[in-house]
Enzyme design. Structure first.
Site, short mmCIF file in Angstrom:
data_model
loop_
_atom_site.label_atom_id
_atom_site.label_comp_id
_atom_site.label_asym_id
_atom_site.label_seq_id
_atom_site.Cartn_x
_atom_site.Cartn_y
_atom_site.Cartn_z
N TRP A 23 36.51 77.65 56.22
CA TRP A 23 37.13 76.35 56.56
C TRP A 23 38.27 76.50 57.54
CZ3 TRP A 23 34.18 72.49 56.27
CH2 TRP A 23 33.22 72.40 55.27
N LYS B 96 36.72 66.59 45.89
CA LYS B 96 36.85 67.66 44.89
C LYS B 96 37.73 67.16 43.73
CE LYS B 96 36.12 70.32 48.89
NZ LYS B 96 34.72 70.55 48.82
N ASP C 149 45.40 72.62 54.81
CA ASP C 149 44.16 71.97 54.39
C ASP C 149 43.99 72.27 52.90
OD1 ASP C 149 41.61 71.25 53.70
OD2 ASP C 149 40.59 72.50 55.19
C1 LIG Z 1 38.83 73.60 52.35
C2 LIG Z 1 37.93 72.57 52.98
N1 LIG Z 1 38.28 72.03 54.16
C3 LIG Z 1 37.52 71.11 54.77
C4 LIG Z 1 36.34 70.67 54.20
C5 LIG Z 1 35.52 69.64 54.92
O1 LIG Z 1 35.64 68.43 54.25
P1 LIG Z 1 34.83 67.16 54.70
O2 LIG Z 1 33.41 67.42 54.39
O3 LIG Z 1 35.45 66.06 53.86
O4 LIG Z 1 35.06 66.94 56.14
C6 LIG Z 1 35.93 71.19 52.97
C7 LIG Z 1 34.68 70.73 52.36
O5 LIG Z 1 34.15 71.26 51.42
C8 LIG Z 1 36.75 72.17 52.35
O6 LIG Z 1 36.39 72.70 51.17
#
Ligand SMILES: Cc1ncc(COP(=O)(O)O)c(C=O)c1O
Length: 358
Positions: free
Chosen positions: A102, A194, A170
């Site tokens: 991520w 989550k 994040d």
């Molecule tokens: C740490 C992290 N950042 C970003 C995201 C991306 O999130 P989204 O699908 O809401 O854009 C996720 C999705 O699982 C994540 O776990």
């Protein structure tokens, strides 16, 4: 069909009490003769929902007045672009810690808008540990971005990194799992699916002195200042997602708040890692000091048994245990709405499985 023990990484399990309440209120909400989805977002009733959700979040996390709380659309991924567009100009640099899939994505998106500099690259160790602080290098950019908990690899920072520039986190897969000191951060953002609520929504908390710096080219929908000035209602917000999120916050308060959730989550993680470590059959590849409380990947001694494990687990009502496609193996996500009884059921199943196949 009865409800399963759901270990999905996201969209993840929601508290059953919240789902029941939403079910009860689905057709007729608060004497309105309509569901919450069918009312104007400008109605007093809905504005109250939004305001209450915000105040509950502020209470839960002790968010000071110096921070704006925003409900944004587009999930966490949209914030990968919103961060550089709100905090830097094209000529600036910004620092990114890359510790998993991520933060790698956030870094790649950052590169499109700013001179994104990699502070440390955990890929050299296959993202199994946090690179040593001695090896970090900063560009002294406009902000430092990191991901405190990498959902896919199950890798978590054990402490908030001390940095010079505003820290942007994040927190998609860790926010609300325990108390945090919000004042250590310039910006916190998190996709909702989550520990917060339904997918599509993102929570953003911004220290107010960082507002008002967006580039002229920043789209209005990504501009935090615009969101703050309009009470997160520059356009029609995802009203049902905000309502459900408010119910999750109410549930967290009824559970006793984040200290209590933190204790429960620590016990859940200890139980599951204990199960893994005390077996010669299951293993977790992540360096012990960087193990995630929320996402627990594990492998079997014989990967040929993965399929059998997943099938039998499913039959036992333990679902969504397949590891991310980029990593393989298994992963149990044990967010707030996954009760201790579910972790206990998983551990018992793992014991039995090991006895039969180990
Ligand atoms: C740490 C992290 N950042 C970003 C995201 C991306 O999130 P989204 O699908 O809401 O854009 C996720 C999705 O699982 C994540 O776990």
């Amino acid at each position: 069909m009865s409800r399963v023990h759901n270990f999905c990484a996201g969209p993840a399990a929601l508290p059953e009490a919240v789902l029941k309440r939403a079910q009860e209120e689905m057709l007729e909400w608060q004497g309105q003769g309509a569901s919450v989805m069918e009312l104007s977002h400008r109605s007093k009733a809905f504005v109250d929902v939004m305001e209450q959700a915000e105040s509950r979040l502020r209470r839960l996390l002790e968010v000071p007045d110096e921070y704006a709380v925003l409900f944004q659309q587009g999930g966490a991924s949209q914030q990968f672009a919103a961060v550089p567009l709100n905090l830097s100009s094209e000529a600036d640099s910004a620092d990114y810690l890359v510790t998993g899939q991520w933060s790698k994505k956030a870094f790649a998106e950052g590169k499109r808008f700013v001179n994104a500099h990699c502070v440390a690259d955990g890929s050299v160790d296959n993202f199994m540990s946090i690179p040593s602080r001695d090896d970090w290098s900063f560009s002294e950019g406009r902000y430092v971005h990191y991901c405190p908990n990498e959902t896919i690899g199950g890798l978590e920072f054990s402490a908030i990194p001390a940095v010079e520039s505003p820290l942007v986190a994040d927190m998609s897969s860790t926010l609300l799992s325990r108390p945090i000191d919000v004042t250590q951060f310039g910006v916190i953002y998190a996709g909702a699916q989550k520990n917060i609520g339904p997918a599509g929504l993102a929570l953003v908390m911004v220290r107010k002195d960082l507002l008002g710096q967006a580039r002229p080219s920043c789209p209005a929908m990504l501009n935090w200042d615009t969101a703050a000035a309009n009470g997160s209602m520059y356009n029609t917000p995802p009203t049902f997602a905000v309502y459900l999120t408010g119910l999750v916050f109410e549930w967290l308060e009824s559970m006793g708040g984040l200290e209590v959730m933190g204790d429960i989550n620590a016990r859940k993680a200890a139980r599951l890692y204990g199960q893994i470590d005390n077996s010669g059959f299951f293993s977790n590849p992540v360096s012990e000091s960087a193990r995630s409380w929320m996402n627990v990947p594990f492998t079997l001694a014989d990967s040929a048994l993965d399929k059998v494990f997943l099938e039998e687990a499913e039959q036992a009502g333990l679902t969504n245990l397949k590891g991310h496609r980029s990593v393989g193996g298994m992963r149990a996500s044990i967010y707030n709405a996954v009760p201790e009884t579910a972790v206990e059921a998983l551990c018992n199943f793992m014991s039995e499985f090991e006895q039969r196949y180990g």
